[in-house]
Design a protein around this motif. Structure first.
Motif, mmCIF file in Angstrom:
data_model
loop_
_atom_site.group_PDB
_atom_site.id
_atom_site.type_symbol
_atom_site.label_atom_id
_atom_site.label_comp_id
_atom_site.label_asym_id
_atom_site.label_seq_id
_atom_site.Cartn_x
_atom_site.Cartn_y
_atom_site.Cartn_z
ATOM 1 N N GLY A 244 59.765 49.762 28.720
ATOM 2 C CA GLY A 244 59.488 49.329 30.085
ATOM 3 C C GLY A 244 58.010 49.181 30.393
ATOM 4 O O GLY A 244 57.530 49.632 31.444
ATOM 5 N N LEU A 245 57.268 48.548 29.468
ATOM 6 C CA LEU A 245 55.814 48.443 29.606
ATOM 7 C C LEU A 245 55.383 47.181 30.361
ATOM 8 O O LEU A 245 54.314 46.630 30.111
ATOM 9 C CB LEU A 245 55.168 48.459 28.212
ATOM 10 N N TYR A 246 56.200 46.732 31.308
ATOM 11 C CA TYR A 246 55.886 45.499 32.051
ATOM 12 C C TYR A 246 54.599 45.649 32.857
ATOM 13 O O TYR A 246 53.759 44.748 32.887
ATOM 14 C CB TYR A 246 57.051 45.141 32.979
ATOM 15 N N ALA A 247 54.445 46.793 33.522
ATOM 16 C CA ALA A 247 53.249 47.017 34.333
ATOM 17 C C ALA A 247 51.999 47.074 33.461
ATOM 18 O O ALA A 247 50.927 46.610 33.858
ATOM 19 C CB ALA A 247 53.387 48.313 35.144
ATOM 20 N N VAL A 248 52.149 47.646 32.256
ATOM 21 C CA VAL A 248 51.021 47.728 31.332
ATOM 22 C C VAL A 248 50.595 46.327 30.898
ATOM 23 O O VAL A 248 49.403 45.992 30.920
ATOM 24 C CB VAL A 248 51.394 48.573 30.098
ATOM 25 N N VAL A 249 51.570 45.495 30.514
ATOM 26 C CA VAL A 249 51.273 44.118 30.105
ATOM 27 C C VAL A 249 50.630 43.355 31.254
ATOM 28 O O VAL A 249 49.637 42.635 31.072
ATOM 29 C CB VAL A 249 52.551 43.395 29.633
ATOM 30 N N PHE A 250 51.180 43.524 32.468
ATOM 31 C CA PHE A 250 50.638 42.834 33.639
ATOM 32 C C PHE A 250 49.207 43.281 33.915
ATOM 33 O O PHE A 250 48.328 42.458 34.226
ATOM 34 C CB PHE A 250 51.516 43.104 34.858
ATOM 35 N N SER A 251 48.943 44.580 33.793
ATOM 36 C CA SER A 251 47.591 45.098 34.041
ATOM 37 C C SER A 251 46.603 44.538 33.026
ATOM 38 O O SER A 251 45.512 44.091 33.385
ATOM 39 C CB SER A 251 47.596 46.626 33.986
ATOM 40 N N PHE A 252 46.995 44.574 31.732
ATOM 41 C CA PHE A 252 46.122 44.010 30.698
ATOM 42 C C PHE A 252 45.842 42.537 30.986
ATOM 43 O O PHE A 252 44.710 42.059 30.845
ATOM 44 C CB PHE A 252 46.775 44.140 29.319
ATOM 45 N N LEU A 253 46.864 41.809 31.380
ATOM 46 C CA LEU A 253 46.737 40.372 31.611
ATOM 47 C C LEU A 253 45.851 40.086 32.812
ATOM 48 O O LEU A 253 44.911 39.286 32.733
ATOM 49 C CB LEU A 253 48.127 39.765 31.826
ATOM 50 N N LEU A 254 46.134 40.753 33.931
ATOM 51 C CA LEU A 254 45.403 40.480 35.167
ATOM 52 C C LEU A 254 43.933 40.840 35.045
ATOM 53 O O LEU A 254 43.043 40.073 35.443
ATOM 54 C CB LEU A 254 46.042 41.250 36.320
ATOM 55 N N VAL A 255 43.668 42.023 34.477
ATOM 56 C CA VAL A 255 42.278 42.470 34.372
ATOM 57 C C VAL A 255 41.480 41.592 33.427
ATOM 58 O O VAL A 255 40.344 41.195 33.731
ATOM 59 C CB VAL A 255 42.217 43.944 33.920
ATOM 60 N N THR A 256 42.065 41.230 32.269
ATOM 61 C CA THR A 256 41.320 40.406 31.324
ATOM 62 C C THR A 256 41.087 38.991 31.855
ATOM 63 O O THR A 256 40.027 38.397 31.608
ATOM 64 C CB THR A 256 42.033 40.324 29.958
ATOM 65 N N ILE A 257 42.047 38.452 32.586
ATOM 66 C CA ILE A 257 41.857 37.130 33.184
ATOM 67 C C ILE A 257 40.622 37.125 34.068
ATOM 68 O O ILE A 257 39.752 36.256 33.960
ATOM 69 C CB ILE A 257 43.097 36.696 33.994
ATOM 70 N N PHE A 258 40.520 38.116 34.937
ATOM 71 C CA PHE A 258 39.428 38.093 35.901
ATOM 72 C C PHE A 258 38.140 38.687 35.360
ATOM 73 O O PHE A 258 37.052 38.292 35.781
ATOM 74 C CB PHE A 258 39.871 38.782 37.190
#
Length: 437
Positions: A244-258
């Motif tokens: 259930g690492l959806y939040a982890v993937v989302f955090s990695f994605l969002l932070v690296t994008i910006f």
């Protein structure tokens, strides 16, 4: 041939300047080959594994940026993201080992590559309001200047005021101030390689006074890297669903994008590479980071980001991919000279003056902010303020993205805001409240 490939004349630069810029950028970011393994080893990852993975990810991302985007912007594992990986993703969950966590990084990297191949991130850069772009540049400037002050212990933690003035009689502080004074004098004399020369002189003084030594020698045989330590690409996706690492993937994605988008805008504006609201060859520049992030996870390192230390090379005069080719080449040599690089990068007095001066140069973008218009100025001010205080480029951008549309709506000018800004305002608000950052 390289001069034509990198279009040195069109960018008003030359080979010597680009080489000096690349060497300067390398010196200011070489610490990552030591710091990143130290942090990730707290999550149980073998030091040598992260050391090699850090260099591999850096070289691949930086060379991509050089040859396909022709920008003087280096890519390497991001500070902050490595701490989040080690202490939040792995450290707080006994069921999630570092192998599973690297799989989550890989999944977010694949999504990142897909997004970079679409017009989405290009549209995002164009959608960011001009005042926020200037605020991002200035905020990053304050952030890296603060890093330089903190690394050299000119500024230290204070129990009452959070920060305070360090011990000016400390040898490291005295050496940093000496290096800063030398570099400032050279800058005032309009010497193009002032920052680079200042670092060399400071290093010689440090060696002469015994503060820089090479006790472990200069060279060592490179360790053999392992790859796909999370098993396989399929296993990475399976683990994300299983744990259930959806939040982890989302955090990695969002932070690296910006983080990457903000850093690229800041450095590109400093170098004069922006064409109005657009960044030429932006898709290739974005792919450099997303590819490096994906490859880095395969070999065992946390997410990569465009490195703000690239601004030190830009300040020396770097304008093209020849700067980043130089950076990548020096990182390749680092594989064999790890003891020497560790010694130099471990003495902040050599690199801190460069970070402080570059920070002051980047702060000049505040002059472009429309301070007379409060709804334009205040979101930019939040960006500038929160980046150094939270030690996070992405958090500073988040505050700006939330405040800008909110203030426009209050003033009845909501239609002037790009729809993407509203979308990310909501996403950032969700992330700040409910997800680790």
């Amino acid at each position: 041939m390289l001069e034509k490939w990198f279009k040195l004349k069109e960018n008003k630069t030359n080979s010597r300047t680009e080489l000096l810029a690349g060497f300067t950028t390398f010196l200011t970011m070489a610490y990552i080959v030591v710091v990143n393994p130290v942090i990730l080893s707290d999550a149980g990852v073998p030091f040598d594994q992260v050391f090699m993975a850090t260099i591999i990810a850096t070289v691949i991302g930086t060379l991509w940026m050089a040859f396909f985007a022709n920008y003087p912007i280096a890519v390497a594992p991001g500070m902050g993201l490595n701490a989040y990986f080690a202490y939040s993703v792995v450290g707080t969950n006994d069921a999630v080992g570092y192998e599973v966590a690297f799989g989550a990084v890989f999944v977010s990297g694949i999504i990142f590559v897909i997004l970079s191949l679409t017009p989405f991130r290009e549209k995002l850069i164009e959608a960011i309001p001009s005042n926020l772009k200037h605020g991002i540049t200035a905020g990053i400037g304050l952030f890296i200047a603060f890093i330089g002050l903190r690394m050299s212990e000119i500024i230290v933690a204070h129990p009452d005021n959070l920060v305070g003035l360090g011990n000016l009689q400390s040898p490291v502080v005295a050496l940093t101030l000496t290096g800063l004074a030398i570099t400032i004098i050279l800058m005032a004399m309009n010497i193009n390689s002032a920052i680079f020369i200042g670092m060399i002189v400071t290093g010689l003084i440090a060696f002469g006074t015994g503060h820089l030594s090479f006790e472990n020698g200069f060279t060592a045989a490179p360790p053999s890297p392992e790859w796909f330590i999370f098993g396989s690409p399929v296993q990475a996706f399976v683990d994300v669903f299983q744990y259930g690492l959806y939040a982890v993937v989302f955090s990695f994605l969002l932070v690296t994008i910006f983080d990457t988008t903000g850093t690229m805008i800041g450095v590109a504006e400093q170098a004069g590479l922006m064409k109005g609201k657009k960044l030429p060859r932006v898709r290739q520049a974005l792919l450099a980071d997303s590819v490096a992030k994906t490859v880095g996870s395969i070999f065992g390192t946390s997410p990569t980001s465009a490195y703000i230390e690239s601004s030190s090379g830009v300040a020396v005069g770097g304008r093209t991919g020849m700067t980043t080719v130089t950076v990548a080449g020096l990182f390749i040599l680092t594989i064999f000279f790890s003891p020497a690089v560790s010694s130099v990068s471990g003495l902040p007095a050599i690199t801190s003056p460069a970070l402080i001066i570059v920070g002051s140069l980047m702060l000049g973008s505040v002059a472009e902010i429309k301070w007379a218009e409060f709804d334009e100025a205040f979101p930019a001010f939040l960006v500038i303020l929160t980046m150094p205080l939270t030690s996070s480029i992405a958090t500073g951008i988040a505050f700006g993205f939330i405040a800008h549309p909110l203030m426009k709506l209050v003033k009845g000018n909501g239609r002037t805001v790009h729809p993407l800004v509203y979308v990310f305002a909501v996403l950032f608000l969700f992330q700040l409240i409910f997800l680790p950052h």
